[in-house]
Write a protein that holds these residues in place. Structure first.
Motif, PDB file in Angstrom:
ATOM      1  N   GLY A   1      -3.859 -14.200  -5.915  1.00  0.00           N
ATOM      2  CA  GLY A   1      -4.712 -14.596  -4.778  1.00  0.00           C
ATOM      3  C   GLY A   1      -4.278 -14.302  -3.460  1.00  0.00           C
ATOM      4  N   VAL A   2      -2.713 -14.490  -3.210  1.00  0.00           N
ATOM      5  CA  VAL A   2      -2.148 -14.370  -1.788  1.00  0.00           C
ATOM      6  C   VAL A   2      -2.098 -12.839  -1.716  1.00  0.00           C
ATOM      7  CG1 VAL A   2       0.149 -14.663  -0.801  1.00  0.00           C
ATOM      8  CG2 VAL A   2      -0.776 -16.415  -2.164  1.00  0.00           C
TER       9      VAL A   2
ATOM     10  N   MET B   1      -3.214  -9.097   2.196  1.00  0.00           N
ATOM     11  CA  MET B   1      -2.466  -7.854   2.288  1.00  0.00           C
ATOM     12  C   MET B   1      -3.339  -6.934   3.181  1.00  0.00           C
ATOM     13  SD  MET B   1      -0.251  -7.361  -0.920  1.00  0.00           S
ATOM     14  CE  MET B   1       0.750  -6.127  -0.211  1.00  0.00           C
ATOM     15  N   PRO B   2      -4.662  -6.624   3.111  1.00  0.00           N
ATOM     16  CA  PRO B   2      -5.650  -5.674   3.641  1.00  0.00           C
ATOM     17  C   PRO B   2      -5.893  -6.406   5.061  1.00  0.00           C
ATOM     18  CG  PRO B   2      -6.295  -6.006   1.333  1.00  0.00           C
ATOM     19  CD  PRO B   2      -5.235  -7.083   1.946  1.00  0.00           C
ATOM     20  N   ALA B   3      -6.366  -5.688   6.038  1.00  0.00           N
ATOM     21  CA  ALA B   3      -6.797  -5.936   7.139  1.00  0.00           C
ATOM     22  C   ALA B   3      -8.291  -6.801   6.832  1.00  0.00           C
ATOM     23  CB  ALA B   3      -7.103  -4.718   8.185  1.00  0.00           C
ATOM     24  N   SER B   4      -9.061  -6.386   5.840  1.00  0.00           N
ATOM     25  CA  SER B   4     -10.170  -7.286   5.615  1.00  0.00           C
ATOM     26  C   SER B   4     -10.018  -8.260   4.564  1.00  0.00           C
ATOM     27  CB  SER B   4     -11.337  -6.195   5.220  1.00  0.00           C
ATOM     28  OG  SER B   4     -12.505  -6.790   4.891  1.00  0.00           O
ATOM     29  N   GLY B   5     -10.101  -9.571   4.623  1.00  0.00           N
ATOM     30  CA  GLY B   5      -9.970 -10.436   4.004  1.00  0.00           C
ATOM     31  C   GLY B   5     -10.996 -10.550   2.810  1.00  0.00           C
ATOM     32  N   GLY B   6     -12.265 -10.016   3.230  1.00  0.00           N
ATOM     33  CA  GLY B   6     -13.217 -10.103   2.186  1.00  0.00           C
ATOM     34  C   GLY B   6     -12.876  -9.030   0.919  1.00  0.00           C
ATOM     35  N   ALA B   7     -12.546  -7.515   1.707  1.00  0.00           N
ATOM     36  CA  ALA B   7     -12.169  -6.717   0.793  1.00  0.00           C
ATOM     37  C   ALA B   7     -10.946  -6.936  -0.206  1.00  0.00           C
ATOM     38  CB  ALA B   7     -11.940  -5.503   1.350  1.00  0.00           C
ATOM     39  N   GLY B   8      -9.860  -7.748   0.497  1.00  0.00           N
ATOM     40  CA  GLY B   8      -8.820  -8.122  -0.230  1.00  0.00           C
ATOM     41  C   GLY B   8      -8.854  -9.149  -1.207  1.00  0.00           C
ATOM     42  N   ALA B   9      -9.787  -9.987  -0.885  1.00  0.00           N
ATOM     43  CA  ALA B   9     -10.409 -11.144  -1.970  1.00  0.00           C
ATOM     44  C   ALA B   9     -11.141 -10.270  -3.221  1.00  0.00           C
ATOM     45  CB  ALA B   9     -10.915 -12.351  -1.410  1.00  0.00           C
ATOM     46  N   GLY B  10     -12.027  -9.625  -2.887  1.00  0.00           N
ATOM     47  CA  GLY B  10     -12.619  -8.846  -4.106  1.00  0.00           C
ATOM     48  C   GLY B  10     -11.639  -7.973  -4.883  1.00  0.00           C
ATOM     49  N   ALA B  11     -10.718  -7.354  -4.043  1.00  0.00           N
ATOM     50  CA  ALA B  11      -9.668  -6.665  -5.037  1.00  0.00           C
ATOM     51  C   ALA B  11      -8.884  -7.692  -5.866  1.00  0.00           C
ATOM     52  CB  ALA B  11      -9.051  -5.715  -4.034  1.00  0.00           C
ATOM     53  N   ALA B  12      -8.562  -8.664  -5.322  1.00  0.00           N
ATOM     54  CA  ALA B  12      -7.552  -9.772  -5.870  1.00  0.00           C
ATOM     55  C   ALA B  12      -8.037 -10.315  -7.060  1.00  0.00           C
ATOM     56  CB  ALA B  12      -6.882 -10.815  -4.941  1.00  0.00           C
ATOM     57  N   ILE B  13      -9.341 -10.606  -7.047  1.00  0.00           N
ATOM     58  CA  ILE B  13     -10.142 -11.283  -7.987  1.00  0.00           C
ATOM     59  C   ILE B  13     -10.465  -9.954  -9.089  1.00  0.00           C
ATOM     60  CG2 ILE B  13     -12.463 -11.767  -8.818  1.00  0.00           C
ATOM     61  CD1 ILE B  13     -12.667 -13.118  -5.986  1.00  0.00           C
ATOM     62  N   THR B  14     -10.594  -9.043  -8.992  1.00  0.00           N
ATOM     63  CA  THR B  14     -10.835  -8.113 -10.055  1.00  0.00           C
ATOM     64  C   THR B  14      -9.434  -7.463 -10.687  1.00  0.00           C
ATOM     65  OG1 THR B  14     -12.655  -6.872  -8.498  1.00  0.00           O
ATOM     66  CG2 THR B  14     -11.619  -5.561 -10.025  1.00  0.00           C
TER      67      THR B  14
ATOM     68  N   GLU C   1      -2.301  -2.398  11.849  1.00  0.00           N
ATOM     69  CA  GLU C   1      -1.854  -0.934  11.493  1.00  0.00           C
ATOM     70  C   GLU C   1      -0.700  -0.972  10.311  1.00  0.00           C
ATOM     71  OE1 GLU C   1       0.080   0.423  15.019  1.00  0.00           O
ATOM     72  OE2 GLU C   1      -1.846   0.767  15.997  1.00  0.00           O
ATOM     73  N   TYR C   2      -0.198  -2.164  10.131  1.00  0.00           N
ATOM     74  CA  TYR C   2       0.679  -2.454   9.015  1.00  0.00           C
ATOM     75  C   TYR C   2       0.175  -2.859   7.628  1.00  0.00           C
ATOM     76  CZ  TYR C   2       4.441  -1.610  12.718  1.00  0.00           C
ATOM     77  OH  TYR C   2       4.846  -1.156  13.738  1.00  0.00           O
ATOM     78  N   ARG C   3      -1.292  -3.318   7.776  1.00  0.00           N
ATOM     79  CA  ARG C   3      -1.910  -3.907   6.433  1.00  0.00           C
ATOM     80  C   ARG C   3      -2.024  -2.415   5.434  1.00  0.00           C
ATOM     81  NH1 ARG C   3      -2.631  -9.208   6.441  1.00  0.00           N
ATOM     82  NH2 ARG C   3      -2.770 -10.050   8.554  1.00  0.00           N
ATOM     83  N   ILE C   4      -2.295  -2.653   4.543  1.00  0.00           N
ATOM     84  CA  ILE C   4      -2.382  -1.883   3.324  1.00  0.00           C
ATOM     85  C   ILE C   4      -3.931  -1.642   3.062  1.00  0.00           C
ATOM     86  CG2 ILE C   4      -0.167  -2.162   2.374  1.00  0.00           C
ATOM     87  CD1 ILE C   4      -1.422  -3.523  -0.142  1.00  0.00           C
ATOM     88  N   SER C   5      -4.420  -0.616   2.326  1.00  0.00           N
ATOM     89  CA  SER C   5      -5.814  -0.511   1.690  1.00  0.00           C
ATOM     90  C   SER C   5      -6.040  -1.462   0.730  1.00  0.00           C
ATOM     91  CB  SER C   5      -6.011   0.736   1.332  1.00  0.00           C
ATOM     92  OG  SER C   5      -7.258   0.928   0.537  1.00  0.00           O
ATOM     93  N   ALA C   6      -7.315  -2.053   0.640  1.00  0.00           N
ATOM     94  CA  ALA C   6      -7.647  -3.203  -0.216  1.00  0.00           C
ATOM     95  C   ALA C   6      -7.815  -2.504  -1.940  1.00  0.00           C
ATOM     96  CB  ALA C   6      -9.210  -3.404  -0.171  1.00  0.00           C
TER      97      ALA C   6
END
Length: 297
Positions: A77-78, A82-95, A5-10
């Motif tokens: 990269g860290v 922050m998002p609940a989905s690690g995959g979405a977070g990784a994609g957003a961080a890379i982009t 619930e405390y995670r942010i959107s990717a």
């Protein structure tokens, strides 16, 4: 469920990672520019006439660019955690990180092309170094944030040995250059060890390969300085960049078998700090499991 619930959107990770790579990773460079404007530090000889988002000087900038871009990539990269989905977070961080590299690199190239830098500057070479180091740091950050505990110590090995130079760059008039401050190394190493433990005491065995890699990589600073001394427009190393790998290998191989320059006292402090952090993480995990068991009872 409560944690998610405390995670942010990717989507928020995309701008955050971009800002973090540049504003946090290159904070020493930005602060040095501020110090020069306010008179707290004098501009070095041959400095650029105006502000550049990234340093492109050839004489003393190679090590600083590597360290700052790598640390920035790690922090970017860290943010993937922050998002609940690690995959979405990784994609957003890379982009976000790649966008930051393109924006700051393009702006630096455009300003340098307008003759805002001296003739001995190497904009293209420094931008390539910044991009490559940033991508390495981004991979390290993703692994540290989303990878298994067993690999975190190994992933954080290079940032641990380079973080000292980054901190020294925050001092007015001081470039980013490895200086061997034992307490910075000790704290960074202790945190890396502590984060390499999640829920099982057996994960402490992961400290052994991490410690070995960090021991060897403590020669990274001197190796980078040795490369930097041979970098200038028209030098043999500039014409054949692969020679840099040979210089780095020679420096690290020689330091891997001796204790000189390894700050043994810092290792003791780091092990104690790592044990304390690991104990806190293990006790918290045990407490969470206890609460879950009571909820199911």
């Amino acid at each position: 469920m409560a944690e998610s619930e405390y995670r942010i959107s990717a989507w928020w990770v995309l701008p955050i990672s971009a800002i973090v790579w540049w504003a946090c990773g290159f904070l020493p460079w930005l602060l040095q520019m501020f110090y020069q404007v306010t008179g707290l530090a004098e501009a070095p000889t041959g400095a650029a006439d105006g502000f550049l988002p990234l340093p492109v000087m050839a004489d003393d900038g190679a090590v600083g660019v590597v360290v700052m871009a790598l640390i920035g990539g790690l922090l970017a990269g860290v943010t993937s955690r922050m998002p609940a989905s690690g995959g979405a977070g990784a994609g957003a961080a890379i982009t976000g990180t790649l966008l930051a590299m393109a924006a700051t690199g393009g702006a630096s190239w455009w300003l340098a092309s307008r003759e805002a830098v001296p003739d001995d500057a190497m904009p293209l070479g420094m931008l390539v170094v910044a991009g490559a180091s940033g991508i390495v740091g981004l991979g390290i950050g993703l692994l540290a944030a989303l990878g298994p505990a067993a690999l975190r110590g190994l992933a954080l090995a290079l940032p641990v040995v380079l973080l000292d130079g980054w901190f020294w760059g925050l001092v007015p008039g001081n470039p980013v250059s490895p200086a061997g401050t034992w307490w910075v190394f000790a704290v960074a190493l202790g945190v890396a060890f502590g984060l390499a433990v999640d829920s099982k005491p057996i994960e402490l065995l992961g400290w052994l390969p991490a410690a070995g890699v960090i021991w060897v990589l403590q020669a990274t600073g001197p190796a980078l300085l040795a490369v930097q001394e041979n970098v200038w427009p028209g030098s043999a190393l500039t014409d054949d960049p692969l020679r840099a790998a040979g210089i780095v290998w020679d420096e690290i191989a020689a330091a891997a078998v001796v204790s000189d320059g390894h700050l043994l006292g810092a290792w003791v402090v780091a092990l104690l700090l790592g044990a304390a952090i690991a104990a806190l993480r293990l006790s918290r995990e045990a407490a969470d499991e206890g609460e879950l068991s009571e909820a199911w009872a």
